[in-house]
Design a protein around this motif. Structure first.
Motif, PDB file in Angstrom:
ATOM      1  N   LYS A  86       0.850  -1.194   0.000  1.00  0.00           N
ATOM      2  CA  LYS A  86       0.000   0.000   0.000  1.00  0.00           C
ATOM      3  C   LYS A  86       0.881   1.237   0.000  1.00  0.00           C
ATOM      4  N   LEU A  87       0.496   2.200  -0.827  1.00  0.00           N
ATOM      5  CA  LEU A  87       1.195   3.478  -0.914  1.00  0.00           C
ATOM      6  C   LEU A  87       0.192   4.592  -0.663  1.00  0.00           C
ATOM      7  N   GLU A  88       0.658   5.663  -0.022  1.00  0.00           N
ATOM      8  CA  GLU A  88      -0.181   6.830   0.234  1.00  0.00           C
ATOM      9  C   GLU A  88       0.444   8.041  -0.438  1.00  0.00           C
ATOM     10  N   ILE A  89      -0.412   8.892  -0.976  1.00  0.00           N
ATOM     11  CA  ILE A  89       0.043  10.130  -1.610  1.00  0.00           C
ATOM     12  C   ILE A  89      -0.347  11.277  -0.691  1.00  0.00           C
ATOM     13  N   VAL A  90       0.643  12.062  -0.275  1.00  0.00           N
ATOM     14  CA  VAL A  90       0.414  13.170   0.648  1.00  0.00           C
ATOM     15  C   VAL A  90       0.829  14.462  -0.054  1.00  0.00           C
ATOM     16  N   GLY A  91      -0.061  15.440  -0.067  1.00  0.00           N
ATOM     17  CA  GLY A  91       0.239  16.737  -0.666  1.00  0.00           C
ATOM     18  C   GLY A  91      -0.997  17.316  -1.327  1.00  0.00           C
ATOM     19  N   ILE A  92      -1.118  18.629  -1.250  1.00  0.00           N
ATOM     20  CA  ILE A  92      -2.261  19.302  -1.854  1.00  0.00           C
ATOM     21  C   ILE A  92      -2.145  19.229  -3.373  1.00  0.00           C
ATOM     22  N   GLY A  93      -3.180  18.713  -4.019  1.00  0.00           N
ATOM     23  CA  GLY A  93      -3.187  18.584  -5.468  1.00  0.00           C
ATOM     24  C   GLY A  93      -2.536  17.309  -5.969  1.00  0.00           C
ATOM     25  N   TYR A  94      -1.934  16.529  -5.093  1.00  0.00           N
ATOM     26  CA  TYR A  94      -1.327  15.268  -5.500  1.00  0.00           C
ATOM     27  C   TYR A  94      -2.419  14.209  -5.543  1.00  0.00           C
ATOM     28  N   LEU A  98      -6.399   5.522 -12.027  1.00  0.00           N
ATOM     29  CA  LEU A  98      -6.085   4.302 -12.757  1.00  0.00           C
ATOM     30  C   LEU A  98      -6.852   4.278 -14.067  1.00  0.00           C
ATOM     31  N   GLN A  99      -6.116   4.125 -15.184  1.00  0.00           N
ATOM     32  CA  GLN A  99      -6.739   4.046 -16.505  1.00  0.00           C
ATOM     33  C   GLN A  99      -6.212   2.794 -17.195  1.00  0.00           C
ATOM     34  N   GLY A 100      -6.953   1.705 -17.066  1.00  0.00           N
ATOM     35  CA  GLY A 100      -6.505   0.427 -17.628  1.00  0.00           C
ATOM     36  C   GLY A 100      -5.332  -0.116 -16.824  1.00  0.00           C
ATOM     37  N   ILE A 103      -1.186   3.991 -14.371  1.00  0.00           N
ATOM     38  CA  ILE A 103      -1.553   4.900 -13.276  1.00  0.00           C
ATOM     39  C   ILE A 103      -1.126   6.301 -13.700  1.00  0.00           C
ATOM     40  N   THR A 104      -2.076   7.226 -13.717  1.00  0.00           N
ATOM     41  CA  THR A 104      -1.790   8.619 -14.039  1.00  0.00           C
ATOM     42  C   THR A 104      -1.682   9.379 -12.724  1.00  0.00           C
ATOM     43  N   LEU A 105      -0.544  10.026 -12.508  1.00  0.00           N
ATOM     44  CA  LEU A 105      -0.275  10.709 -11.235  1.00  0.00           C
ATOM     45  C   LEU A 105      -0.092  12.194 -11.454  1.00  0.00           C
ATOM     46  N   ALA A 106      -0.699  12.995 -10.599  1.00  0.00           N
ATOM     47  CA  ALA A 106      -0.466  14.433 -10.555  1.00  0.00           C
ATOM     48  C   ALA A 106       0.368  14.676  -9.301  1.00  0.00           C
ATOM     49  N   ALA A 123      -3.322  -2.930  -9.751  1.00  0.00           N
ATOM     50  CA  ALA A 123      -3.414  -1.777  -8.858  1.00  0.00           C
ATOM     51  C   ALA A 123      -4.867  -1.415  -8.616  1.00  0.00           C
ATOM     52  N   GLU A 124      -5.067  -0.776  -7.482  1.00  0.00           N
ATOM     53  CA  GLU A 124      -6.386  -0.289  -7.104  1.00  0.00           C
ATOM     54  C   GLU A 124      -6.170   1.074  -6.446  1.00  0.00           C
ATOM     55  N   VAL A 125      -6.902   2.070  -6.897  1.00  0.00           N
ATOM     56  CA  VAL A 125      -6.757   3.419  -6.348  1.00  0.00           C
ATOM     57  C   VAL A 125      -8.011   3.772  -5.576  1.00  0.00           C
ATOM     58  N   GLU A 126      -7.843   4.095  -4.286  1.00  0.00           N
ATOM     59  CA  GLU A 126      -8.973   4.496  -3.448  1.00  0.00           C
ATOM     60  C   GLU A 126      -8.825   5.975  -3.100  1.00  0.00           C
ATOM     61  N   ARG A 127      -9.870   6.716  -3.243  1.00  0.00           N
ATOM     62  CA  ARG A 127      -9.942   8.132  -2.853  1.00  0.00           C
ATOM     63  C   ARG A 127      -8.852   8.992  -3.496  1.00  0.00           C
ATOM     64  N   GLN A 128      -8.281   8.573  -4.594  1.00  0.00           N
ATOM     65  CA  GLN A 128      -7.258   9.287  -5.359  1.00  0.00           C
ATOM     66  C   GLN A 128      -5.941   9.495  -4.606  1.00  0.00           C
ATOM     67  N   VAL A 129      -5.833   9.065  -3.356  1.00  0.00           N
ATOM     68  CA  VAL A 129      -4.593   9.285  -2.603  1.00  0.00           C
ATOM     69  C   VAL A 129      -4.040   7.988  -2.001  1.00  0.00           C
ATOM     70  N   SER A 130      -4.658   6.869  -2.282  1.00  0.00           N
ATOM     71  CA  SER A 130      -4.202   5.593  -1.739  1.00  0.00           C
ATOM     72  C   SER A 130      -4.120   4.574  -2.870  1.00  0.00           C
ATOM     73  N   ILE A 131      -2.939   3.989  -3.064  1.00  0.00           N
ATOM     74  CA  ILE A 131      -2.713   3.013  -4.123  1.00  0.00           C
ATOM     75  C   ILE A 131      -2.406   1.672  -3.472  1.00  0.00           C
ATOM     76  N   THR A 132      -3.112   0.630  -3.877  1.00  0.00           N
ATOM     77  CA  THR A 132      -2.848  -0.724  -3.396  1.00  0.00           C
ATOM     78  C   THR A 132      -2.374  -1.550  -4.578  1.00  0.00           C
TER      79      THR A 132
END
Length: 182
Positions: A86-94, A98-100, A103-106, A123-132
């Protein structure tokens, strides 16, 4: 003798293990994996267990004994249950999307970062800030998670970036305003 290398790898229900020369092949509900046996080591299946033994007491062979057993255990566990990171993305606007199989990341760059997933990793992306990330091969899964984290490592001052779910980022103290001004 290696303590880890001596332990037999038990073969669970639903997993087929084949010895094909110097290669061990495992097949289970999560997929198929194969692992070569290093030179100087041998493998045999007895009583529904895989036993790794070494031919001599050479330093290199002794070093590989525990490693080979651990790799075989991870292979059997992977095809039976699979692994997860599991990975977490921390940051405003980050954020992530998932597209096929991409993984598209801002991540604060002027462009979106496209990360294609390797074969065998989902991969599975939950709430746009958590990647499993999930997969049968532990090594490929760990390498994929490390590459994702390296796209924007956690900043020691603000804590922004991609981090593992259980990772603790130690924050540094920033500059004090007016501390050295005279």
């Amino acid at each position: 003798m290696s303590r880890i290398g001596r332990k037999p790898v038990s073969i669970p229900q639903g997993v087929k293990l084949n010895l094909d020369g110097a290669v061990v092949r495992a097949e289970g509900p999560k997929g198929k994996l194969s692992q070569p046996i290093p030179a100087g080591l041998s493998a045999k299946i007895e009583n529904n267990q895989l036993v790794i033994s070494r031919s001599g007491e050479d330093r290199k062979v002794r070093a590989l004994h525990g490693l080979a057993r651990a790799l075989m255990f991870n292979m059997v566990t992977g095809v039976k249950d699979g692994f997860e990171r599991k990975l977490e993305i921390v940051g405003i606007g980050y954020r992530a999307q998932l597209q096929g199989r991409v993984i598209t990341l801002a991540l604060g760059y002027s462009h979106p970062v496209l990360f294609p997933l390797p074969e065998g990793v989902t991969a599975e992306v939950e709430r746009q800030v958590s990647i499993t990330l999930r997969g049968a091969d532990n090594a490929v899964l760990g390498q994929t998670a490390a590459k994702l984290r390296a796209l924007r490592e956690p900043d020691p001052y603000k804590g922004k970036g991609i981090r593992y779910a259980n990772e603790v980022v130690r924050k540094k103290v920033g500059k004090k305003a007016g501390a050295g001004a005279k």
